[in-house]
Design an enzyme around this catalytic site. Structure first.
Site, short mmCIF file in Angstrom:
data_model
loop_
_atom_site.label_atom_id
_atom_site.label_comp_id
_atom_site.label_asym_id
_atom_site.label_seq_id
_atom_site.Cartn_x
_atom_site.Cartn_y
_atom_site.Cartn_z
N CYS A 7 -54.33 64.41 -6.26
CA CYS A 7 -54.45 65.26 -5.34
C CYS A 7 -55.94 65.58 -5.21
O CYS A 7 -56.93 65.07 -5.91
CB CYS A 7 -53.61 66.29 -4.94
SG CYS A 7 -53.52 67.61 -5.90
N ARG A 13 -50.56 70.09 -5.12
CA ARG A 13 -49.64 69.02 -5.15
C ARG A 13 -49.42 68.44 -6.34
O ARG A 13 -48.38 68.45 -6.66
CB ARG A 13 -50.15 67.97 -3.88
CG ARG A 13 -50.04 68.66 -2.43
CD ARG A 13 -50.79 67.86 -1.26
NE ARG A 13 -52.31 67.99 -1.50
CZ ARG A 13 -53.07 67.13 -0.84
NH1 ARG A 13 -52.69 66.35 0.26
NH2 ARG A 13 -54.26 67.07 -1.27
N ASP A 123 -51.40 68.97 2.93
CA ASP A 123 -51.99 69.77 1.88
C ASP A 123 -51.75 71.13 2.26
O ASP A 123 -51.84 71.73 3.37
CB ASP A 123 -53.52 69.37 2.26
CG ASP A 123 -54.28 70.22 1.28
OD1 ASP A 123 -53.93 71.40 0.45
OD2 ASP A 123 -55.69 69.98 1.25
P1 4NP Z 1 -54.56 70.11 -3.53
O1 4NP Z 1 -54.78 71.40 -2.54
O2 4NP Z 1 -55.13 68.87 -3.38
O3 4NP Z 1 -53.10 69.97 -3.41
O4 4NP Z 1 -54.83 70.80 -4.95
C1 4NP Z 1 -56.14 71.65 -2.47
C2 4NP Z 1 -56.66 72.52 -3.18
C3 4NP Z 1 -58.25 72.94 -2.90
C4 4NP Z 1 -58.73 72.38 -2.06
C5 4NP Z 1 -58.37 71.34 -1.37
C6 4NP Z 1 -56.91 71.05 -1.57
N1 4NP Z 1 -60.07 72.70 -1.99
O5 4NP Z 1 -60.75 72.32 -0.99
O6 4NP Z 1 -60.61 73.83 -2.63
#
Ligand code: 4NP
Length: 154
Positions: A7, A13, A123
């Site tokens: 991800c 995720r 997300d």
């Molecule tokens: P993930 O969620 O891709 O599911 O781990 C996110 C966590 C942090 C960020 C974006 C998505 N971020 O921009 O910091």
């Protein structure tokens, strides 16, 4: 089989996807390697988001020991199949890919249950707990299908 879940941050995720698939693989008695990574690198070294840990724990899965890492080109060598949680993640993985052998290993996780629909695992990063439950359920269904189809697909 060596499978990588990817991800953006590797804290919401894909840690859930790693934990869910690892548990199903163990239950099925399969000798697969499961890992996860993120394409944006903002949270490298961090444990999964507290709400991802909570939702996993509520479903009997401990993901607290995982630590975020970056997705790198060498992952195309180390893994047989690489599942992207979303289309933006898949596009970045294809940008990092080096040759014609790399991109076919990369695919959308939700293609397992919604083939050809290009659906994203939403997300949950900016939202409250229900988003994490929705993410768990979607990933759980996709991973169940991957295990069921494994004798045909792999
Ligand atoms: P993930 O969620 O891709 O599911 O781990 C996110 C966590 C942090 C960020 C974006 C998505 N971020 O921009 O910091």
């Amino acid at each position: 089989m060596k499978i990588l879940m990817v991800c953006l941050g590797n804290i919401c995720r894909s840690p859930l996807a790693e934990g869910i698939l690892r548990q199903k693989v163990a239950e099925a008695g399969l000798n697969w390697t499961i890992d996860s990574a993120g394409t944006n690198g903002y949270h490298v070294g961090e444990a999964p988001h507290p709400l991802s840990q909570k939702v996993a724990r509520m479903n009997g899965i401990d993901i607290s020991g995982q630590r975020a890492r970056n997705f790198v080109a060498a992952d195309f060598d180390r893994f047989d199949r690489i599942y992207a949680m979303a289309t933006d993640v898949l596009a970045e993985m294809r940008r990092i890919a080096r040759n014609n052998y790399d991109p076919p290993k990369a695919m959308l996780l939700l293609d397992a249950i919604y083939p050809g629909e290009e659906r994203d695992v939403p997300d949950p990063w900016y939202g409250p707990e229900p988003g994490y439950h929705e993410v768990f359920d979607l990933i759980n269904k996709a991973c169940a299908t991957i295990i069921e189809q494994s004798t045909i697909t792999f």
